[in-house]
Scaffold this motif. Structure first.
Motif, PDB file in Angstrom:
ATOM      1  N   THR A  18      -7.741  61.036  58.038  1.00 29.49           N
ATOM      2  CA  THR A  18      -9.052  60.474  57.744  1.00 29.49           C
ATOM      3  C   THR A  18     -10.129  61.547  57.813  1.00 29.49           C
ATOM      4  OG1 THR A  18      -8.368  58.330  58.620  1.00 29.49           O
ATOM      5  CG2 THR A  18     -10.726  58.702  58.374  1.00 29.49           C
ATOM      6  N   VAL A  19     -11.079  61.433  56.893  1.00 28.30           N
ATOM      7  CA  VAL A  19     -12.264  62.284  56.874  1.00 28.30           C
ATOM      8  C   VAL A  19     -13.483  61.390  57.076  1.00 28.30           C
ATOM      9  CG1 VAL A  19     -13.647  63.866  55.492  1.00 28.30           C
ATOM     10  CG2 VAL A  19     -11.171  63.929  55.334  1.00 28.30           C
ATOM     11  N   TYR A  20     -14.490  61.928  57.748  1.00 30.51           N
ATOM     12  CA  TYR A  20     -15.671  61.149  58.081  1.00 30.51           C
ATOM     13  C   TYR A  20     -16.926  61.839  57.552  1.00 30.51           C
ATOM     14  CZ  TYR A  20     -12.309  59.280  61.422  1.00 30.51           C
ATOM     15  OH  TYR A  20     -11.188  58.734  62.004  1.00 30.51           O
ATOM     16  N   LEU A  21     -17.955  61.024  57.341  1.00 29.90           N
ATOM     17  CA  LEU A  21     -19.274  61.543  57.015  1.00 29.90           C
ATOM     18  C   LEU A  21     -20.280  60.765  57.849  1.00 29.90           C
ATOM     19  CD1 LEU A  21     -20.642  63.631  55.101  1.00 29.90           C
ATOM     20  CD2 LEU A  21     -21.259  61.674  53.669  1.00 29.90           C
ATOM     21  N   GLN A  22     -20.799  61.413  58.867  1.00 25.33           N
ATOM     22  CA  GLN A  22     -21.833  60.814  59.709  1.00 25.33           C
ATOM     23  C   GLN A  22     -23.185  61.147  59.106  1.00 25.33           C
ATOM     24  OE1 GLN A  22     -21.608  58.864  62.617  1.00 25.33           O
ATOM     25  NE2 GLN A  22     -23.823  58.641  62.293  1.00 25.33           N
ATOM     26  N   MET A  23     -23.950  60.116  58.789  1.00 21.54           N
ATOM     27  CA  MET A  23     -25.245  60.315  58.145  1.00 21.54           C
ATOM     28  C   MET A  23     -26.330  59.719  59.025  1.00 21.54           C
ATOM     29  SD  MET A  23     -24.401  59.601  54.148  1.00 21.54           S
ATOM     30  CE  MET A  23     -24.114  57.851  54.372  1.00 21.54           C
ATOM     31  N   ASN A  24     -27.303  60.540  59.377  1.00 21.47           N
ATOM     32  CA  ASN A  24     -28.416  60.126  60.222  1.00 21.47           C
ATOM     33  C   ASN A  24     -29.734  60.303  59.473  1.00 21.47           C
ATOM     34  OD1 ASN A  24     -26.557  59.731  62.384  1.00 21.47           O
ATOM     35  ND2 ASN A  24     -26.687  61.910  62.882  1.00 21.47           N
ATOM     36  N   SER A  25     -30.766  59.708  60.005  1.00 21.89           N
ATOM     37  CA  SER A  25     -32.118  59.826  59.421  1.00 21.89           C
ATOM     38  C   SER A  25     -32.083  59.565  57.914  1.00 21.89           C
ATOM     39  CB  SER A  25     -32.690  61.214  59.709  1.00 21.89           C
ATOM     40  OG  SER A  25     -32.754  61.455  61.098  1.00 21.89           O
ATOM     41  N   LEU A  26     -31.428  58.503  57.543  1.00 18.54           N
ATOM     42  CA  LEU A  26     -31.286  58.194  56.123  1.00 18.54           C
ATOM     43  C   LEU A  26     -32.622  57.838  55.500  1.00 18.54           C
ATOM     44  CD1 LEU A  26     -27.974  56.187  56.378  1.00 18.54           C
ATOM     45  CD2 LEU A  26     -28.311  58.226  54.999  1.00 18.54           C
ATOM     46  N   ASN A  27     -32.784  58.183  54.233  1.00 12.67           N
ATOM     47  CA  ASN A  27     -33.984  57.842  53.485  1.00 12.67           C
ATOM     48  C   ASN A  27     -33.563  57.257  52.140  1.00 12.67           C
ATOM     49  OD1 ASN A  27     -33.847  60.100  51.445  1.00 12.67           O
ATOM     50  ND2 ASN A  27     -33.971  61.314  53.329  1.00 12.67           N
ATOM     51  N   PRO A  28     -34.481  56.599  51.443  1.00 14.80           N
ATOM     52  CA  PRO A  28     -34.114  55.935  50.178  1.00 14.80           C
ATOM     53  C   PRO A  28     -33.470  56.863  49.160  1.00 14.80           C
ATOM     54  CG  PRO A  28     -36.221  55.117  50.940  1.00 14.80           C
ATOM     55  CD  PRO A  28     -35.846  56.242  51.853  1.00 14.80           C
ATOM     56  N   GLU A  29     -33.788  58.157  49.226  1.00 15.41           N
ATOM     57  CA  GLU A  29     -33.189  59.108  48.287  1.00 15.41           C
ATOM     58  C   GLU A  29     -31.701  59.314  48.536  1.00 15.41           C
ATOM     59  OE1 GLU A  29     -37.191  58.997  48.050  1.00 15.41           O
ATOM     60  OE2 GLU A  29     -36.191  59.712  49.880  1.00 15.41           O
ATOM     61  N   ASP A  30     -31.204  58.830  49.653  1.00  7.69           N
ATOM     62  CA  ASP A  30     -29.768  58.913  49.939  1.00  7.69           C
ATOM     63  C   ASP A  30     -28.993  57.758  49.315  1.00  7.69           C
ATOM     64  OD1 ASP A  30     -30.741  59.981  53.191  1.00  7.69           O
ATOM     65  OD2 ASP A  30     -29.914  61.256  51.607  1.00  7.69           O
ATOM     66  N   THR A  31     -29.681  56.821  48.723  1.00  5.89           N
ATOM     67  CA  THR A  31     -29.017  55.688  48.087  1.00  5.89           C
ATOM     68  C   THR A  31     -28.139  56.165  46.935  1.00  5.89           C
ATOM     69  OG1 THR A  31     -30.752  54.120  48.682  1.00  5.89           O
ATOM     70  CG2 THR A  31     -29.384  53.559  46.786  1.00  5.89           C
ATOM     71  N   ALA A  32     -26.863  55.820  46.998  1.00  6.69           N
ATOM     72  CA  ALA A  32     -25.901  56.276  45.990  1.00  6.69           C
ATOM     73  C   ALA A  32     -24.533  55.675  46.306  1.00  6.69           C
ATOM     74  CB  ALA A  32     -25.800  57.800  45.997  1.00  6.69           C
ATOM     75  N   VAL A  33     -23.631  55.846  45.366  1.00  9.61           N
ATOM     76  CA  VAL A  33     -22.219  55.603  45.652  1.00  9.61           C
ATOM     77  C   VAL A  33     -21.644  56.912  46.179  1.00  9.61           C
ATOM     78  CG1 VAL A  33     -19.964  54.958  44.738  1.00  9.61           C
ATOM     79  CG2 VAL A  33     -22.035  53.840  43.866  1.00  9.61           C
ATOM     80  N   TYR A  34     -20.986  56.842  47.308  1.00 10.57           N
ATOM     81  CA  TYR A  34     -20.426  58.029  47.948  1.00 10.57           C
ATOM     82  C   TYR A  34     -18.922  58.061  47.708  1.00 10.57           C
ATOM     83  CZ  TYR A  34     -24.799  59.125  50.206  1.00 10.57           C
ATOM     84  OH  TYR A  34     -26.108  59.489  50.442  1.00 10.57           O
ATOM     85  N   TYR A  35     -18.460  59.216  47.221  1.00  7.16           N
ATOM     86  CA  TYR A  35     -17.057  59.391  46.877  1.00  7.16           C
ATOM     87  C   TYR A  35     -16.417  60.459  47.765  1.00  7.16           C
ATOM     88  CZ  TYR A  35     -18.265  57.009  42.515  1.00  7.16           C
ATOM     89  OH  TYR A  35     -18.695  56.098  41.573  1.00  7.16           O
ATOM     90  N   CYS A  36     -15.212  60.186  48.152  1.00 11.69           N
ATOM     91  CA  CYS A  36     -14.387  61.148  48.857  1.00 11.69           C
ATOM     92  C   CYS A  36     -13.464  61.811  47.828  1.00 11.69           C
ATOM     93  CB  CYS A  36     -13.566  60.397  49.904  1.00 11.69           C
ATOM     94  SG  CYS A  36     -12.353  61.360  50.783  1.00 11.69           S
TER      95      CYS A  36
END
Length: 123
Positions: free
Chosen positions: A78-96
């Protein structure tokens, strides 16, 4: 071949956090450099973060540096992506994505992709 399945996306308010997971099956992910990309509506798919096979080396897009951490647990495939301090510009579909060899920021160099998980950040 390796199959990838992302999870952990959702709706979060600005300033919030999410942890995305990418679980692999079929082959051990220790064989692959792993990466997260994202694609916002109407935009190209862009690099977010990458990690080497051992996990020693990590790379980040300037837009997320300091707010995002990529990690991997090869024992859990498994791979992880911890995302903090999110803002509207981070809105997207995230692909591994996975590739043989060293990490790359170029999405065309990746051989295997997950189906994506939606992240929506409200203001």
């Amino acid at each position: 071949q390796v199959q990838l399945v992302e999870s952990g996306g959702g709706l979060v308010q600005a300033g919030g956090s999410l942890r995305l997971s990418c679980r692999a099956s079929g082959r051990a992910i220790s064989l692959y450099a792993m990466n997260w990309f994202r694609q916002a509506p109407g935009k190209e798919r862009t690099f977010v973060a990458a990690i080497s096979r051992s996990g020693v080396s990590t790379y980040y897009a300037d837009s997320v540096k300091g707010r995002v951490t990529i990690s991997r647990d090869n024992t859990k495939n498994t791979v992880y992506l911890q995302m903090n301090s999110l803002n509207p510009e981070d809105t997207a579909v995230y692909y591994c994505a996975a590739r043989n060899g060293s990490p790359s920021t170029n999405n065309v160099e990746y051989d295997y992709w997950g189906q994506g998980t939606q992240v929506t950040v409200s203001s």
